[in-house]
Design an enzyme around this catalytic site. Structure first.
Site, mmCIF file in Angstrom:
data_model
loop_
_atom_site.group_PDB
_atom_site.id
_atom_site.type_symbol
_atom_site.label_atom_id
_atom_site.label_comp_id
_atom_site.label_asym_id
_atom_site.label_seq_id
_atom_site.Cartn_x
_atom_site.Cartn_y
_atom_site.Cartn_z
ATOM 1 N N TYR A 80 36.112 43.024 44.227
ATOM 2 C CA TYR A 80 34.775 43.584 44.409
ATOM 3 C C TYR A 80 33.916 42.657 45.260
ATOM 4 O O TYR A 80 33.334 41.680 44.771
ATOM 5 C CB TYR A 80 34.094 43.820 43.059
ATOM 6 N N HIS A 121 45.419 44.349 38.427
ATOM 7 C CA HIS A 121 44.564 45.259 39.183
ATOM 8 C C HIS A 121 45.376 46.138 40.143
ATOM 9 O O HIS A 121 45.961 45.654 41.106
ATOM 10 C CB HIS A 121 43.532 44.451 39.980
#
Length: 337
Positions: free
Chosen positions: A55, A140
């Site tokens: 992010y 992830h």
């Protein structure tokens, strides 16, 4: 804010703070907006915060860590993710990131689910977050990396959990099928499922959720607004669903859901936020929040009581995937409670 416990003892608030937008997802966010959002979340009783190196190439972690600095560390739960190593690219620092975040391209993401890669990634996250520990670590998006993620990747996380370095481990993905495999075939405690347990997509109900109940694993729901389709009282013109133009039949379905809900004084976003918590394996819904206003709106949605009669009507008409619930539409008595 209600809390529910994972099998390892970690307690998650029903509403989790999704910090992707603090990494300038799609557009810039100021440091002040980010801090105000976290401060407002804390004041609202939110104690679960989720981020990732992906992010904003570490920006989300840095901002979240700065905003949480000084808070009692034992009073909140922090999760981050591993599997995308950040490799410095100083020759590209004058460019912008090309993966959806409005940040300088000072790093590139490199898939790495090896033991060393997992350990290096977590060490980097701890530095950016400014803390000595995170509570939950997810692999992830290992969609194309099952062989490595399900062996060296998850083994490294389990080792960290067994050493007491982290408290719970799992995987986070935009699909339910591989998450179900992680639940059935590896020693995960919790998984994060994005977009597959929503008012218009119940894919997780057929594979992931049964496996989770069977193994005592918790499922954190994310992306419950389905790319913004369910974020307003009615779909906006040009509304998107699953990152694409929303099909006519899906748009019609959302309008029909709104038609049923409006006489009860309930909106589609309120239903979308509460819906995953009807399933006994779901302790928390993580919603993306960029500003204090987003936090206030999401908190109001999550704490809105939805009459069971409304759920019954939606179930009877076949407008939402049926998950079952108890009398008040929550999930007391779930395996993680």
């Amino acid at each position: 804010m209600r809390e529910h416990r994972l099998r390892t003892g970690v307690r998650l608030t029903e509403l989790g703070f999704g910090a992707a937008q603090l990494g300038n997802l799609y557009r810039r966010t100021t440091d002040e907006e980010a801090r105000d959002a976290v401060d407002t979340a804390w004041g609202a009783g939110i104690r679960y915060f989720d981020t990732a190196p992906h992010y904003g190439l570490g920006l989300s972690e840095r901002r979240l860590g700065a905003a949480l600095a000084g808070r009692p560390r034992d009073e909140y739960v922090l999760s981050t993710k591993v599997g995308r190593a950040l490799v410095p690219t100083p020759d590209r620092a004058h460019l912008r990131d090309d993966d959806g975040f409005d940040v300088p391209a000072r790093f590139r993401r490199e898939w790495d689910f090896t033991r060393d890669g997992v350990l290096r990634s977590l060490e980097g996250s701890l530095g950016r977050l400014g803390t000595d520990r995170v509570d939950v670590v997810y692999l992830h998006d290992p969609d194309a990396h099952w062989a490595e993620a399900a062996t060296s990747g998850i083994d490294a996380l389990v080792e960290l959990r067994d050493q007491g370095v982290v408290s719970a481990v799992g995987a986070g993905m935009n699909q339910s099928g591989m998450l179900a495999r992680f639940v059935r075939e590896t020693d995960v405690d919790v998984v994060m499922c994005a977009g597959r347990l929503t008012l218009v997509d119940g894919a997780a109900l057929t594979d992931l959720l049964p496996a989770a109940l069977d193994r005592g694993v918790s499922v954190v729901a994310a992306a419950v607004y389905s790319s913004g389709l369910l974020a307003g009282p009615r779909p906006r013109p040009g509304a998107r669903y699953d990152y694409q133009q929303a099909p006519a039949d899906v748009l019609d379905r959302v309008h029909r859901i709104a038609d049923v809900a409006e006489p009860f004084g309930i909106t589609v976003p309120e239903l979308a936020a509460r819906y995953p918590l009807r399933h006994p394996a779901v302790p928390s819904v993580v919603l993306g929040m960029r500003t204090a206003a987003h936090v206030t709106a999401n908190t109001a949605r999550m704490t809105r009581a939805v009459p069971e009669e409304l759920w019954d009507q939606l179930d009877h008409l076949g407008l939402v995937p049926g998950v079952g619930s108890d009398q008040d539409g929550t999930q007391d008595g779930a395996p993680h409670d």
